[in-house]
Design a protein around this motif. Structure first.
Motif, short mmCIF file in Angstrom:
data_model
loop_
_atom_site.label_atom_id
_atom_site.label_comp_id
_atom_site.label_asym_id
_atom_site.label_seq_id
_atom_site.Cartn_x
_atom_site.Cartn_y
_atom_site.Cartn_z
N PRO A 59 -13.32 8.20 -7.37
CA PRO A 59 -14.59 7.61 -6.91
C PRO A 59 -15.78 7.91 -7.82
CG PRO A 59 -13.59 9.05 -5.23
CD PRO A 59 -12.74 9.16 -6.44
N THR A 78 0.84 -1.20 0.00
CA THR A 78 0.00 0.00 0.00
C THR A 78 0.88 1.25 0.00
OG1 THR A 78 -1.62 -1.22 1.28
CG2 THR A 78 -1.87 1.16 1.23
N ALA A 118 -10.69 4.12 -5.74
CA ALA A 118 -10.49 4.98 -4.56
C ALA A 118 -9.94 6.34 -4.99
CB ALA A 118 -9.54 4.30 -3.58
N ARG A 175 -9.37 -1.59 -7.31
CA ARG A 175 -9.89 -0.94 -6.10
C ARG A 175 -9.16 0.38 -5.85
NH1 ARG A 175 -13.18 -4.23 -3.17
NH2 ARG A 175 -12.68 -6.44 -3.24
N LEU A 176 -7.85 0.36 -6.06
CA LEU A 176 -7.04 1.57 -5.88
C LEU A 176 -7.50 2.65 -6.85
CD1 LEU A 176 -4.51 3.01 -4.64
CD2 LEU A 176 -3.19 1.99 -6.50
N ARG A 217 -3.01 11.26 -2.91
CA ARG A 217 -3.86 10.60 -3.91
C ARG A 217 -3.47 11.05 -5.30
NH1 ARG A 217 -8.26 11.26 -0.51
NH2 ARG A 217 -9.11 12.99 -1.69
#
Lengths: 142, 425
Positions: free
Chosen positions: B237, B19, B234, B230-231, B116
């Motif tokens: 979104p 991660t 995220a 998934r990343l 991010r």
């Protein structure tokens, strides 16, 4: 020492080994099980290096470079070819005797009626690095 | 199962490292503007962590630790002072607590939003359209996925040195195109996100179908693709297609446990034991998809996910809503026309109406797809349904001879053997 075991299949109905397309589902399953179990054992014994099956010869191409022109590419199937390579193993074992024994076992893979196919397996030693000191001395006759 | 690192790590540490990997690389690449060197440095820091954390315990600030070690490694490479720096690194990593206070002063100023952005920039760069698909896949798995070169090499069944070169060449290619570690413009972004989704889907399909080798499913790659999807979601979104992509992966992988038979052969959808499907993944995929389709324009990933959902929701093969699947394939064929989509539409048409109708549509593809194993496999199934056994046998054999997937070949040969027996009896 590493050896390559080459599995040759015949594409002709008239040969001793009937084409795989004529086997029953049970016969085919037994054949696959035998091969899976053979590989599992080779891995367990620390002798397995690699094993690959090759796609059908219908997808094979032969490429030959030619002087001053584009390379010549010939398509399969090669009806005139009596035998073709279906797959191979590379094993790493003690000596040639052991490689021959593995090949003999592979050759008994079951076919129609569960009978051993006794297919020809070509055994070739894989070229290795320079010889050891002792081997060179032996070769020099000392 | 996740591939092992040189030292066995517990699952939590492994997850934490992976991660943190893109976050640390993102910060370092942005600060230095040197993606290539930063990428190597982070890889070394990850390996150092994998060696030391199991024995020394987790540092107080794992992210700061990785960033510091990677910065030193980078300085080593840049200044060529390998020996001196290595001693310093060794000294520093013996005191894990110290690394937290040694973190740069501006560290606290790095907001979560900035982090991010860095990770998204990194993902976009690794999936740069100038790269070949195979290079983009490898680079993404290492830089964003935090996998080691050895792990990626194992997943793709190639030697580690080969995979190492593939990754280096990908980075050289990025440098040669003049691409920098910077966010793309608003105008560029949609196209670049398309590339990211395509690369992640490639990772997934490689894991799912395994284009070569003896095993039908390579679970590691499929799971890794799901993690990366998934990343992406995220990070974005509101991106309905990112949600569609993740839903498609979950809805497809949910059937994984039922997809292989005892001889390692492929088990087709209509013969799978549906009680072995992963209901949690089906529920998650359906939920994601429903929310995504409400949000915005429906893209190809949402459509494919919707088709997968219809299969997953059918309690039996007979109860499958083929008319609805046909409708979705028709939309997909308009949105992204391709012979393979048409082929799937022909199968859906056969199931929703009659085999003859499906075969008629399939014949329009014959000029383009004859000799392609997908075409012969689809036609074999439809011919079998239509009662044309000799035609089906010919096509099963043609498909088996042309596929490069061992499990698929085994399935096709078993199928034609069964048909042979039926024809004889």
């Amino acid at each position: 020492m590493k050896y390559m075991l080459l599995m040759q299949f015949s594409g002709r109905q008239s040969d001793e080994i009937p084409p795989i397309g004529t086997w029953s589902a049970e016969e085919f399953r037994a054949h696959i099980d035998f091969m899976t179990e053979t590989n599992r054992k080779l891995i367990a014994d620390g002798e397995f290096v690699e094993a690959q099956g090759l796609a059908g010869r219908e997808t094979a191409r032969i490429v030959r470079a030619s002087a001053g022109g584009p390379p010549l590419i010939t398509e399969g199937p090669f009806a005139e070819t009596k035998e073709f390579l279906a797959g191979y193993w590379i094993v790493d074992c003690e000596d040639e005797d052991r490689a021959l024994a593995i090949a003999a076992h592979v050759s008994t893979a079951p076919g129609p009626g569960g009978r051993p196919l006794n297919m020809p397996i070509e055994v070739r030693q894989v070229m290795s690095g320079p010889p050891t000191e002792a081997e060179r001395e032996a070769a020099a006759g000392r | 199962m996740t591939p092992h690192r040189p030292d066995r790590l517990d699952v939590e540490t492994e997850d934490l490292l992976r991660t943190l990997a893109p976050q640390v690389l993102g910060v370092l690449a942005r600060r230095t503007g040197d993606f290539d060197t930063a990428e190597d440095a982070v890889q070394e820091a990850l390996l150092a962590a994998a060696r030391q954390w199991p024995g020394d315990g987790l540092p107080d600030n794992p992210r700061g630790w990785l960033l510091q070690v990677a910065s030193w490694r980078m300085a080593d490479q840049v200044r060529g002072e390998q020996a001196r720096r290595s001693r310093e690194v060794r000294a520093a990593v013996r005191e894990p607590a110290g690394s937290a206070s040694a973190a740069p002063a501006d560290e606290s100023a790095e907001t979560a939003a900035g982090e991010r952005d860095d990770t998204l920039t990194l993902l976009l760069l690794c999936c740069h359209p100038a790269l070949t698909p195979a290079s983009a896949v490898a680079l993404t798995l290492r830089s964003v996925g935090g996998l080691t070169t050895a792990e990626i090499a194992r997943a793709f069944l190639v030697p580690e040195t080969t995979m190492g070169r593939r990754i280096s060449r990908a980075k050289e290619r990025i440098a040669a195109t003049g691409a920098r570690f910077a966010p793309p413009t608003e105008a560029e972004l949609p196209g670049r996100l398309d590339s990211v989704r395509r690369v992640l889907y490639l990772v997934f399909t490689e894991g799912y179908a395994a284009s070569g080798g003896p095993s039908l499913r390579r679970v590691e790659l499929a799971e890794e693709a799901i993690r990366l999807a998934r990343l992406l979601l995220a990070l974005r979104p509101a991106d309905a297609e990112a949600a569609g992509l993740l839903a498609l992966m979950l809805l497809t992988e949910a059937r994984g446990p039922a997809r292989t038979g005892p001889a390692g052969e492929l088990v087709p959808l209509d013969e799978q034991d549906r009680s072995r499907w992963d209901t949690a993944r089906i529920a998650e995929g359906t939920g994601l998809l429903t929310a995504a389709m409400r949000r915005g324009p429906v893209g190809p990933y949402q459509l494919q996910a919707a088709i997968a959902a219809l299969h997953d929701e059918a309690p039996t093969a007979e109860a499958t809503d083929w008319p609805q699947i046909l409708a979705l394939y028709t939309v997909l064929d308009q949105l992204t026309p391709s012979p393979l989509v048409t082929l799937n539409r022909a199968v859906a048409l056969a199931m929703a109406t009659t085999p003859a109708a499906g075969l008629a549509l399939l014949e329009t593809l014959a000029p383009t797809l004859t000799g392609h194993h997908h075409f012969h496999a689809a036609r074999a199934h439809l011919r079998e349904r239509a009662g044309d056994l000799p035609g089906a046998l010919t096509d099963y054999r043609a498909a088996a001879a042309r596929t490069a997937s061992t499990p698929e070949r085994n399935y096709l040969l078993l199928r034609q053997a069964r048909l042979n027996a039926a024809a004889d009896g």
